[in-house]
Design a protein around this motif. Structure first.
Motif, PDB file in Angstrom:
ATOM      1  N   SER B  81      -6.485  -7.254  -1.185  1.00 32.69           N
ATOM      2  CA  SER B  81      -6.509  -7.099   0.271  1.00 32.69           C
ATOM      3  C   SER B  81      -5.099  -6.954   0.853  1.00 32.69           C
ATOM      4  O   SER B  81      -4.907  -7.031   2.058  1.00 32.69           O
ATOM      5  CB  SER B  81      -7.206  -8.321   0.906  1.00 32.69           C
ATOM      6  N   TYR B  82      -4.133  -6.746  -0.025  1.00 29.60           N
ATOM      7  CA  TYR B  82      -2.742  -6.623   0.438  1.00 29.60           C
ATOM      8  C   TYR B  82      -2.575  -5.320   1.213  1.00 29.60           C
ATOM      9  O   TYR B  82      -3.091  -4.278   0.817  1.00 29.60           O
ATOM     10  CB  TYR B  82      -1.823  -6.639  -0.788  1.00 29.60           C
ATOM     11  N   ASN B  83      -1.883  -5.348   2.338  1.00 34.85           N
ATOM     12  CA  ASN B  83      -1.678  -4.139   3.138  1.00 34.85           C
ATOM     13  C   ASN B  83      -0.358  -4.249   3.891  1.00 34.85           C
ATOM     14  O   ASN B  83       0.299  -5.299   3.864  1.00 34.85           O
ATOM     15  CB  ASN B  83      -2.862  -3.934   4.093  1.00 34.85           C
ATOM     16  N   PRO B  84       0.079  -3.181   4.567  1.00 29.37           N
ATOM     17  CA  PRO B  84       1.401  -3.205   5.202  1.00 29.37           C
ATOM     18  C   PRO B  84       1.557  -4.315   6.236  1.00 29.37           C
ATOM     19  O   PRO B  84       2.655  -4.853   6.415  1.00 29.37           O
ATOM     20  CB  PRO B  84       1.491  -1.829   5.872  1.00 29.37           C
ATOM     21  N   ILE B  85       0.463  -4.683   6.919  1.00 28.34           N
ATOM     22  CA  ILE B  85       0.576  -5.724   7.947  1.00 28.34           C
ATOM     23  C   ILE B  85       0.913  -7.063   7.287  1.00 28.34           C
ATOM     24  O   ILE B  85       1.791  -7.804   7.742  1.00 28.34           O
ATOM     25  CB  ILE B  85      -0.732  -5.821   8.749  1.00 28.34           C
ATOM     26  N   LYS B  86       0.199  -7.369   6.180  1.00 26.12           N
ATOM     27  CA  LYS B  86       0.484  -8.607   5.464  1.00 26.12           C
ATOM     28  C   LYS B  86       1.897  -8.583   4.881  1.00 26.12           C
ATOM     29  O   LYS B  86       2.593  -9.596   4.883  1.00 26.12           O
ATOM     30  CB  LYS B  86      -0.543  -8.816   4.353  1.00 26.12           C
ATOM     31  N   ALA B  87       2.287  -7.413   4.374  1.00 23.42           N
ATOM     32  CA  ALA B  87       3.628  -7.287   3.799  1.00 23.42           C
ATOM     33  C   ALA B  87       4.679  -7.595   4.858  1.00 23.42           C
ATOM     34  O   ALA B  87       5.636  -8.336   4.618  1.00 23.42           O
ATOM     35  CB  ALA B  87       3.818  -5.891   3.233  1.00 23.42           C
ATOM     36  N   HIS B  88       4.472  -7.046   6.060  1.00 26.12           N
ATOM     37  CA  HIS B  88       5.403  -7.311   7.163  1.00 26.12           C
ATOM     38  C   HIS B  88       5.476  -8.791   7.474  1.00 26.12           C
ATOM     39  O   HIS B  88       6.547  -9.357   7.652  1.00 26.12           O
ATOM     40  CB  HIS B  88       4.949  -6.558   8.414  1.00 26.12           C
TER      41      HIS B  88
END
Lengths: 324, 514
Positions: B81-88
């Motif tokens: 479920s990793y995505n750019p929002i979580k990465a940020h």
């Protein structure tokens, strides 16, 4: 079964939708008194010819991903200049026959000028032709504010007279489409026009003379609009200052209803030909039923809306089929 | 929601374990183990297609890993479920190869997009944002008006601002720089990399991951470097204990990544030069280049992005006008002001960006094949001989083994490799004396690549000269008679077939200037 369904819907949507629409209209029209007579149908075609010429012009310009709003002014400007030159400026030099030849050439010239301005100087064609739309209409109003009602019969011949009982205007219109069809489907230039509309950079790198071909499209569009003006002046046996004013919207409706894409490169001549007839028949049916002019305008607004929706549907259909 | 852990100094910034990304038919990243420490500038290097950029998109959440683990600042993330929002949220920020800004909006609006400085009730504090934008620009060495639209800035300044945004506005702890140096001038590049070194020393809880194609940059500015080859991380080296030549050897490896047949068993015997180029110059990238190509020869142009090789062929095909230099065809000096003129002089060009520059998407294979040569398929009035056109298209489809339902199939329905074959057919149809092929196997499937390379050697080079540009050293070595290596705007080296130096490893090192 889904594959067949796709192929069928693709065929209908991409090529034959307009003919389907025409069929429905004719079936509807048959029940109306006075519709299915030879005389009425000839009149429908006669009235459609001038619009058809302008639609042909816009079709070419949209194909190369440009636009020409000024076609309705070219439609009035070209015959006006030819007529004023024939009657007032150079009556000794320009006989009516020459004025007839001159009319489309004037359209060609103004189309080429607007095209050169847009293409060479890289100005948005929408804005350039918005300006020429006003310029030419202004010139027409200045030159013939009251209109000209007594025209030599030679000048109105093509728009007014009949051969074998059929208005010559219809022949002119068909001939124009036939030539255009040969150019688009069988001539080098047609292939280059489609190539430019689909991918201008690729066309340039493939050695196509992109600028020249684009300007040519504008010029032919002006030519076609002027022929339309000549036919309309003949049909009305007069030229008035507001000839064709506001008709560019209907020209757009016809071109888009005929399946021409606003984003360039997509469109068939047979489609826009059918669309012109569809519009003429809708108008005729409303006439026969006796619908008020204000309501008629609303109907055409609705037609335009449906046309736009169908055009977008068509794009989406094509895309979905390409994916599958 | 997870929050970044408080920095403890030292330790892992992020750690990848057995990270794998599969695309249909390809493994782009294969079992990568990598630990980047806090307080380091970590280089990632490898040849084109080694998997560097895909790895970056996995870390930044732009792409989802197939298997393996990612731990950011000690927190394991759920890769499903990793995505750019979580990465940020975890403090990861990717500065992409090409800056993605809203070109018409102002610099300040772009920098604060998504995270404006608020007053209250949702009103934004424009004055504060303008001030901060100016300060950020100053940090990366730019002096500018924050109200100017972004589009006014050259790409290199936008690239620097993209970094400035990640560093000073997002205050990301893990900054991934994907070939940011490719679009920068030498001075800016030095400035930025020196800035990275200063920043990492000032805030040792951070880490920088720098993808680069340049061995020299890695050697000068990174603490450690991980080499990627064939979608695997093959080595992580301490830069202080490594030499440039050693690093280059790791990158190339002992065995070529893809073994290509040698297409040049019988070297051609070239005649007098067909085209000769003298002192061609097209600033800023191309300073001066002179070379000759004869009928029957295949010449390779090699070099990093911005080395000037692209400009050399674009000038030759009339796409750009050179500042200085002379082009002669069969000994006669010529001016080539447009592609149409180049074609008339017998030059054929296969562009690098196939979809954008060559394919006419909505039209048939016939039209795509004939578009450059309709003149020879039409009569005096310009009317096309449809029978001959179709027959010729069928012949070209057979010659280059195009797989399609028929000649009237729309171009959009073909695969990348088949499109390329149609375009090569288009080129041969106007029988040019010189073919310029810019990345002829780009975006072409593995099975088709050898077919195209064979066609270049065995068909195109029969009666014409060929100039070929390729990112793949293997391809150049497999096909060319001679390879000209461009470096910083000049031809610095010529490798000739049959000599000792004509191998992938030497070519790679020469391109790198190592």
């Amino acid at each position: 079964m889904p594959a067949q369904f796709h192929r069928l819907s693709r065929l209908l949507f991409e090529r034959h939708l307009i003919w389907l629409l025409l069929l429905v209209l004719v079936l509807f029209g048959i029940n109306i008194r006075g519709f299915a007579t030879a005389q009425n149908l000839l009149n429908v075609m006669w009235a459609a010819a001038p619009l058809g010429c302008m639609v042909l012009g816009l079709f070419l310009v949209l194909l190369i991903k440009e636009v020409d709003l000024s076609l309705e002014s070219t439609f009035a400007f070209s015959p006006t200049i030819a007529i004023v030159a024939m009657l007032n400026w150079l009556p000794e030099v320009i006989p009516p026959i020459l004025a007839v030849i001159l009319t489309p050439l004037i359209g060609f010239a103004v189309g080429a000028a607007a095209g050169a301005f847009a293409v060479k100087l890289r100005v948005n064609a929408f804005l350039v032709t918005l300006a020429t739309l006003l310029l030419m209409r202004g010139a027409v109003v200045y030159l013939i504010p009251e209109g000209v009602y007594y025209l030599p019969p030679e000048y109105t011949y093509l728009g007014e007279q009949r051969w074998l009982g059929i208005p010559i205007a219809i022949f002119v219109w068909l001939l124009l489409y036939l030539i255009a069809w040969v150019i688009m489907e069988r001539h080098r230039i047609g292939k280059e026009i489609y190539a430019i509309g689909n991918n201008e950079e690729a066309a340039l790198l493939a050695g196509v003379k992109v600028q020249r071909t684009k300007i040519l499209c504008f010029a032919i569009a002006g030519f076609a609009a002027a022929v339309g003006g000549l036919l309309e002046v003949g049909r009305l046996q007069s030229v008035v200052a507001d000839l064709g004013e506001g008709s560019i919207l209907m020209v757009f409706a016809g071109t888009i209803l005929g399946g021409t894409s606003l984003s360039g490169g997509i469109g068939r001549l047979s489609g826009v030909f059918g669309a012109v007839i569809v519009i003429a028949i809708i108008e005729n049916i409303m006439n026969l039923i006796g619908i008020e002019p204000s309501i008629r305008q609303m109907v055409f607004g609705g037609v335009l809306l449906i046309a736009i929706y169908l055009a977008s549907l068509q794009d989406r259909f094509a895309m979905r089929i390409d994916k599958s | 929601m997870q929050h970044p852990a408080e920095p403890t100094g030292g330790g892992d910034s992020y750690r990848l374990t057995e990270l794998t990304k599969r695309f249909p038919g390809v493994v782009a990243v294969s079992g990568v183990n990598l630990t980047v420490r806090r307080g380091e500038v970590h280089g990632i290097i490898g040849r084109n297609g080694a998997g560097k950029s895909v790895l970056m998109s996995l870390i930044s959440g732009l792409a989802r890993a197939t298997s393996g683990g990612i731990a950011i600042n000690g927190h394991s993330v759920d890769i499903a479920s990793y995505n750019p929002i979580k990465a940020h949220a975890l403090g990861v920020s990717l500065v992409p190869q090409e800056p993605k800004f809203a070109a018409r909006l102002s610099i300040a609006d772009n920098l604060f997009m998504g995270r404006p400085i608020d007053r209250s009730l949702g009103f934004i504090n424009s004055a504060a944002m303008r001030k901060k934008a100016k300060a950020v620009a100053a940090e990366v060495g730019l002096s500018l008006d924050p109200d100017e639209p972004m589009a006014r800035l050259p790409i290199e300044s936008q690239q620097l601002l993209a970094f400035g945004k990640a560093q000073f506005i997002e205050e990301a702890q893990i900054i991934l720089l994907d070939e940011i140096t490719a679009s920068l001038s030498r001075e800016r590049k030095q400035m930025l990399l020196a800035l990275l070194r200063r920043l990492v020393r000032a805030a040792p809880e951070r880490s920088y991951t720098l993808i680069s194609h340049h061995v020299s940059e890695i050697m000068e500015f990174c603490d450690r470097v991980t080499v990627m080859r064939d979608s695997k991380a093959v080595a992580t080296l301490d830069v202080a204990h490594t030499t440039a030549a050693e690093l280059a050897n790791w990158i190339v490896g002992d065995i070529p990544v893809t073994r290509l047949d040698d297409y040049n068993a019988t070297p051609s015997k070239p005649s007098a030069p067909f085209v000769s180029v003298k002192d061609l110059s097209l600033p800023p990238n191309l300073t001066s280049a002179s070379f000759e190509v004869a009928i029957g020869e295949v010449i390779g142009l090699a070099g990093l992005d911005g080395s000037g090789k692209e400009e050399a062929v674009e000038a030759l095909f009339g796409m750009k006008r050179p500042d200085a230099g002379a082009i002669a065809i069969e000994g006669r000096p010529v001016g080539i002001a447009s592609p149409a003129i180049a074609i008339r002089h017998g030059i054929g060009f296969l562009p690098k960006h196939r979809e954008r520059q060559a394919v006419i998407p909505g039209r048939s294979i016939v039209e795509n094949t004939l578009i450059s040569s309709y003149r020879s398929f039409s009569n005096a009035l310009g009317l096309i001989d449809e029978t001959r056109a179709e027959a010729m298209t069928r012949a070209k489809m057979t010659e280059f083994k195009v797989k399609a339902a028929g000649p009237f199939t729309a171009m959009t329905e073909l695969s990348g490799g088949n499109k390329q074959k149609v375009l090569i057919g288009r080129l041969t149809l106007s029988s040019p004396r010189l073919f310029i092929l810019n990345e002829p196997t780009r975006g072409v499937d593995l099975a088709t690549k050898p077919e195209i390379l064979r066609a270049i050697r065995e068909e195109l080079a029969l009666a014409s000269g060929v100039i070929m540009l390729s990112e793949s050293e293997d391809e150049l070595i497999a096909v060319c008679d001679r390879i000209l290596v461009f470096f910083r705007g000049r031809i610095v080296s010529v490798l000739n077939r049959g000599t000792q130096a004509f191998n992938v490893a030497t070519l790679y090192k020469t391109i790198q200037g190592v």
